[in-house]
Structure formats: structure tokens, C-alpha cells
Scaffold this active site. Structure first.
Site, PDB file in Angstrom:
ATOM      1  CG  ASP A  30       5.742  13.861  16.455  1.00  0.00           C
ATOM      2  OD1 ASP A  30       5.839  13.018  15.539  1.00  0.00           O
ATOM      3  OD2 ASP A  30       6.031  13.608  17.650  1.00  0.00           O
ATOM      4  CE  LYS A  35      10.330  12.343  14.692  1.00  0.00           C
ATOM      5  NZ  LYS A  35       9.389  11.227  14.802  1.00  0.00           N
ATOM      6  CG  LEU A 153       5.969   5.585   2.248  1.00  0.00           C
ATOM      7  CD1 LEU A 153       7.277   5.310   2.968  1.00  0.00           C
ATOM      8  CD2 LEU A 153       5.622   7.056   2.387  1.00  0.00           C
ATOM      9  CG  ASN A 208       3.879  -4.613   3.886  1.00  0.00           C
ATOM     10  OD1 ASN A 208       4.017  -4.182   2.752  1.00  0.00           O
ATOM     11  ND2 ASN A 208       4.097  -3.868   4.945  1.00  0.00           N
ATOM     12  CB  ALA A 252      18.463 -15.494  -2.491  1.00  0.00           C
ATOM     13  N   GLY A 257      14.189  -7.491   6.702  1.00  0.00           N
ATOM     14  CA  GLY A 257      14.229  -6.796   7.988  1.00  0.00           C
ATOM     15  C   GLY A 257      13.409  -5.515   7.874  1.00  0.00           C
ATOM     16  CB  CYS A 260       7.182  -2.561   7.090  1.00  0.00           C
ATOM     17  SG  CYS A 260       7.386  -0.790   7.205  1.00  0.00           S
ATOM     18  CE  LYS A 263       5.125  -2.206  12.339  1.00  0.00           C
ATOM     19  NZ  LYS A 263       3.787  -1.738  12.053  1.00  0.00           N
TER      20      LYS A 263
HETATM   21  C1  UGA Z   1       7.952  -2.303   2.800  1.00  0.00           C
HETATM   22  C2  UGA Z   1       7.082  -2.386   1.536  1.00  0.00           C
HETATM   23  O1  UGA Z   1       7.891  -2.672   0.400  1.00  0.00           O
HETATM   24  C3  UGA Z   1       6.336  -1.075   1.300  1.00  0.00           C
HETATM   25  O2  UGA Z   1       5.484  -1.193   0.179  1.00  0.00           O
HETATM   26  C4  UGA Z   1       5.518  -0.750   2.549  1.00  0.00           C
HETATM   27  O3  UGA Z   1       4.829   0.481   2.421  1.00  0.00           O
HETATM   28  C5  UGA Z   1       6.444  -0.686   3.767  1.00  0.00           C
HETATM   29  O4  UGA Z   1       7.119  -1.952   3.911  1.00  0.00           O
HETATM   30  C6  UGA Z   1       5.592  -0.394   4.973  1.00  0.00           C
HETATM   31  O5  UGA Z   1       4.734  -1.222   5.299  1.00  0.00           O
HETATM   32  O6  UGA Z   1       5.692   0.690   5.547  1.00  0.00           O
HETATM   33  P1  UGA Z   1      10.352  -1.241   3.394  1.00  0.00           P
HETATM   34  O7  UGA Z   1      10.221  -1.937   4.702  1.00  0.00           O
HETATM   35  O8  UGA Z   1      10.743   0.203   3.353  1.00  0.00           O
HETATM   36  O9  UGA Z   1       8.941  -1.302   2.584  1.00  0.00           O
HETATM   37  O10 UGA Z   1      11.431  -2.015   2.558  1.00  0.00           O
HETATM   38  P2  UGA Z   1      11.483  -3.056   1.327  1.00  0.00           P
HETATM   39  O11 UGA Z   1      12.183  -2.413   0.205  1.00  0.00           O
HETATM   40  O12 UGA Z   1      10.167  -3.641   1.061  1.00  0.00           O
HETATM   41  O13 UGA Z   1      12.444  -4.171   1.957  1.00  0.00           O
HETATM   42  C7  UGA Z   1      12.076  -4.902   3.121  1.00  0.00           C
HETATM   43  C8  UGA Z   1      13.120  -5.934   3.447  1.00  0.00           C
HETATM   44  O14 UGA Z   1      13.105  -6.992   2.487  1.00  0.00           O
HETATM   45  C9  UGA Z   1      14.564  -5.419   3.449  1.00  0.00           C
HETATM   46  O15 UGA Z   1      15.235  -5.958   4.569  1.00  0.00           O
HETATM   47  C10 UGA Z   1      15.158  -5.954   2.171  1.00  0.00           C
HETATM   48  O16 UGA Z   1      16.552  -6.160   2.258  1.00  0.00           O
HETATM   49  C11 UGA Z   1      14.422  -7.281   2.047  1.00  0.00           C
HETATM   50  N1  UGA Z   1      14.362  -7.774   0.645  1.00  0.00           N
HETATM   51  C12 UGA Z   1      13.680  -7.091  -0.301  1.00  0.00           C
HETATM   52  C13 UGA Z   1      14.990  -8.971   0.330  1.00  0.00           C
HETATM   53  O17 UGA Z   1      15.611  -9.633   1.182  1.00  0.00           O
HETATM   54  N2  UGA Z   1      14.904  -9.446  -0.946  1.00  0.00           N
HETATM   55  C14 UGA Z   1      14.221  -8.764  -1.919  1.00  0.00           C
HETATM   56  O18 UGA Z   1      14.186  -9.263  -3.069  1.00  0.00           O
HETATM   57  C15 UGA Z   1      13.610  -7.565  -1.585  1.00  0.00           C
END
Ligand code: UGA
Length: 430
Positions: A30, A35, A153, A208, A252, A257, A260, A263
Site C-alpha cells: 500500500d 497504514k 465478501l 450486487n 425492509a 448503503g 458497494c 456505487k
Molecule cells: C455487499 C455484498 O453483500 C457482498 O457480497 C459484496 O462482496 C460487497 O457488497 C462488495 O461488493 O464489496 P456489504 O456492502 O458489506 O456487502 O453489505 P451487505 O450486507 O450486502 O449490506 C448492504 C446494505 O444493504 C446495507 O446497508 C444493509 O443494511 C442493506 N440491507 C441488506 C437491507 O437494507 N436489507 C437487507 O435485507 C439486507
């Protein structure tokens, strides 16, 4: 195998640590000196369950090292993973400048055959772009291959997800490289899909965006439930029992947010546009998600008529539980709107308060949920941390100026809350 990981953000750090734990020799690179200095001392730069222990034990066993010298990492390794950030430009497009400069630097240090892998989330065509950049900038006539190996992940369960992924997607240009990757990942004993580079790149965005679509869909149904007098929790459960639909990602709430989904959905819309395709479905997914906070704050305002000088307690700041990440967190949107309407805001989060202080200077940060409830006219739940489920609600009620709860994540049973004497509002439930 000897592996180099460029970029020690979420994906890079976790990937490097897990690969070393599987017995590989890993160098993480990095450009951020502070870091790297921290990581060398075994101090994780992100909060992630299980990361610290794994980081420290692999440094101790000398399988994992950190450097700011990219050339050193490249020279020592057979496989080089690019795990740098791919932020969003104002027009929704993915900014590939960090990937491009990593490719240029790799090219400058390429002295023998290497496999270069895009693990960062990058739009279809980036594999070709990386190949072109390296071809153009390499100093020696050496061969190399470019692979797409997207990461799936989740924050908060990153180590677990990396060790037991649902699938491993490997986009390769030839059979020889495919075999190296099958060997690399074989200790995990998980399903692997070998495909071409373009397909692998699209799989990541499609996955995603599909999950984001599920969330916006259930949020739209929640609005219908609220007006029609139905219960979104039961509706989601009833849908989820169908194995073709599945129960996951049907919660719901305030919308998705994080760093990932917002974007990546924008980026896929933009990529489709570049190929002359209008992706209206995803445009609607974005629109539904963008309206969640407005309508939630609107309901709070309606309840109090005016929010000026009202004290609002916030429970949860991180974009989801088990992380301290505030990127695209709904808390920031909600709090900014409440402050703009003249409310006083107090907040508590189990791990995200340090980072929140810098972004939200006008908020009073509290030591506990009970502190955040003290004197509040309403308590708002934004992140569904498990500890909020275990609160002594009698005590919370006694602390509050007015026992009103707005639950943005449907954490509690409405009937029980009412029996306890709360005025309780949630999402998509009577
Ligand atoms: C997400 C994907 O789940 C991963 O598989 C992926 O690798 C990652 O993006 C990435 O592209 O790096 P992440 O952003 O860590 O992972 O979080 P999630 O657990 O997927 O949640 C994303 C958002 O959706 C959160 O704000 C969560 O509160 C919201 N969410 C999730 C809901 O509002 N309702 C749900 O039922 C599930």
C-alpha cells in the site's frame, strides 16, 4: 504460492490475511506509509471480527508481510492481486484511476511471467484495459496473463465469507491459468466457476445489483403494506419460504448503503448506457432507495409537527451492524436532515462513533443507548446492532422525555412495544 496483494482496504487486507492463513507467502502493498506501519505491527486498520488474531498469527509465522514498495511485492510473487479502490465519479461511472496506476507500476516491475488479477470491483472491459496498459508500459519482453476474480465478501463477516464463500468466480484467458487458480482455491473446498474475463466482471455487478433490487423491491412492498394495513415481516417471510425467492435480503428498512451497493448499481446503469442499453429497472431501484430516508424523516416530522428544538436520540451509525464503516450510511442522511430541521441530535453506536465525530460535528455522542435516550422526544433506530435488541426498554422509557420510537430496521415486535407504553413506528407494519 507466492502472492502479492496491492491495496490494503477491506478487500485487499482480508484477502491477504486469508491467503496467508491458507499457507501462502503473501506480501501486501500500500502507498499509505502510516497504514503499512500499523499493519506491520499487527494492528488492523479496519474493524472486522477475527481479523486481528489472524493478522497477528500469520505475521508471527512469517507468511504475511507488508510494504510500501510495489516492485518488491511484484518481484517476490507469481500472482498479483489488484485490490485498490474503485470509487464512483459524479456521473455514476467507476473511477479506474487507481487500477490504472497499479497496472502501470506492475508493468514497470515485470521481469518474468506473472498472473495479474483484478479483485477490485471493476466494470466489464477492465481486464482488457489492464492488459493494454501493461503491454504498453512493460520494460522487458515478458509474458503475463490477466484474470478477473471478483470478491463477494461482506463487511462484518469478511473473514468468514472469504473462508467459506458461496462460490469462487474465476475469469481466465486460458486453461493453464485456470489450473493455477483451481490449485490456489482448492483448500477452501467451495464451488468454483471458471469462465471468461468479461463474464466474471459482469457476475460481480449483476450479483450486487440483484441484491439491491431485492432490497428496493421489499421496500416498495413495505410502503404498500403500511398503507394497506399489512405486515411486511410476515409478507417477506411468506415470500422467502419459496426457495426460488429465498428469505435473505428481504429486510425492509431505510434502504441499502455502504461502499458497494450504491456505487455498483450506478456503475452498472452507466456501463449499460455505454453499450447503448437503458437499464430502467436499476434506475428505479436507485430511485426507491433514494426516497427511503426522506419518507422516514417525513413521518417523524408529521408526528411532531415541528422538529425545531426537539431532542432526537439515534441508535446506530454504521451502515450496517458489525462494522465501523460509515460510507453511504443512512445515519448520516437522517441526521443531516434532522439537524437542518432544527432538531438536537444525540447518538450512540457500539463501534462507529470515532469516525462519526469527524463527519457530524454538531451531534452529541453518547456513552450508551440509555444516554442517547436521556431527555429524547424520540428514539430512532438506524442500525440493527444486536445489543439494541437486548436493551432494558423500561429503563429507556424512563430516560426519555416522550416515549416515541421510530424503528428504521424493524427490530422490535410492535405489540410488545405498545404494551410497554411506547408509541412505536416501524417500516411496513400497522
Ligand atoms: C455487499 C455484498 O453483500 C457482498 O457480497 C459484496 O462482496 C460487497 O457488497 C462488495 O461488493 O464489496 P456489504 O456492502 O458489506 O456487502 O453489505 P451487505 O450486507 O450486502 O449490506 C448492504 C446494505 O444493504 C446495507 O446497508 C444493509 O443494511 C442493506 N440491507 C441488506 C437491507 O437494507 N436489507 C437487507 O435485507 C439486507
Amino acid at each position: 504460492m507466492n502472492i502479492c496483494v496491492i491495496g490494503t482496504g477491506y478487500v485487499g487486507l482480508v484477502t491477504g490475511v486469508v491467503f496467508s492463513d491458507l499457507g501462502n507467502e503473501v506480501v501486501c502493498v500500500d502507498s499509505d506509509k502510516a497504514k503499512i506501519a500499523k499493519l506491520k505491527r499487527g494492528i488492523p486498520t479496519i474493524y472486522e471480527p477475527g481479523l486481528k488474531e489472524m493478522l497477528q498469527s500469520n505475521i508471527e509465522d512469517q507468511r504475511l508481510s507488508f510494504t510500501t514498495n510495489l516492485g518488491e511485492g511484484v518481484n517476490k510473487s507469481e500472482i498479483i492481486f489488484i485490490c485498490v479502490g474503485t470509487p464512483q465519479k459524479n456521473n455514476g461511472e467507476t473511477n479506474l484511476s487507481f487500477v490504472e496506476s497499479a497496472a502501470r507500476e506492475i508493468a514497470g516491475n515485470l521481469r518474468e511471467y506473472k498472473i495479474i488479477v483484478n479483485k477490485s470491483t471493476v466494470p466489464v472491459g477492465t481486464g482488457d484495459l489492464v492488459r493494454e496498459i501493461i503491454e504498453k508500459n512493460k520494460k522487458y519482453q515478458v509474458d503475463f496473463d490477466v484474470v478477473s476474480n471478483p470478491e463477494f465478501l461482506r463487511e462484518g463477516s469478511a473473514i468468514k465469507d472469504c473462508l467459506t464463500p458461496d462460490r469462487i468466480v474465476i475469469g481466465v484467458p486460458n486453461k493453464k491459468v485456470a489450473n493455477r487458480f483451481l490449485e490456489l482455491y482448492s483448500p477452501l473446498e467451495r464451488p468454483m466457476l471458471i469462465t471468461d474475463v468479461n463474464s466474471a466482471e459482469i457476475i460481480k455487478y449483476a450479483s450486487n445489483s440483484f441484491l439491491a433490487t431485492k432490497i428496493s423491491f421489499i421496500n416498495a412492498i413495505a410502503d404498500l403494506c403500511e398503507t394497506a394495513g399489512a405486515n411486511i415481516t410476515d409478507v417477506a417471510k411468506g415470500m422467502g419460504y419459496d426457495s426460488r425467492i429465498g428469505r435473505e435480503f428481504l429486510n425492509a428498512g431505510l434502504g441499502y448503503g455502504g461502499s458497494c451497493f450504491p456505487k455498483d448499481v450506478h456503475s452498472l446503469v452507466h456501463t449499460a448506457q455505454k453499450f447503448g442499453i437503458k437499464f430502467s429497472l436499476l434506475e428505479n431501484v436507485i430511485q426507491i432507495n433514494d426516497q427511503r430516508v426522506d419518507s422516514f424523516v417525513g413521518r417523524i416530522e408529521k408526528r411532531f409537527k415541528k422538529l425545531k428544538d426537539k431532542t432526537i436520540g439515534i441508535l446506530g451509525l454504521a451502515f450496517k451492524p458489525d462494522t465501523d464503516d460509515l460510507r453511504e450510511a443512512k445515519s448520516i442522511e437522517v441526521i443531516k436532515k434532522l439537524l437542518a430541521k432544527g432538531a438536537r441530535v444525540k447518538a450512540y453506536d457500539p463501534v462507529a462513533m470515532e469516525s462519526a465525530r469527524k463527519i457530524l460535528p454538531k451531534v452529541e455522542f453518547c456513552k450508551s443507548s440509555y444516554d442517547a435516550a436521556k431527555g429524547a422526544h424520540a428514539l430512532i433506530i438506524i442500525t440493527e446492532w444486536r445489543e439494541f435488541k437486548l436493551l432494558n426498554l423500561e429503563r429507556i422509557k424512563n430516560e426519555m422525555a416522550c416515549p416515541v420510537i421510530f424503528d428504521g430496521r424493524n427490530m422490535y415486535d410492535p405489540e410488545r412495544k405498545r404494551r410497554l407504553g411506547f408509541e412505536y413506528y416501524s417500516i411496513g407494519r400497522k
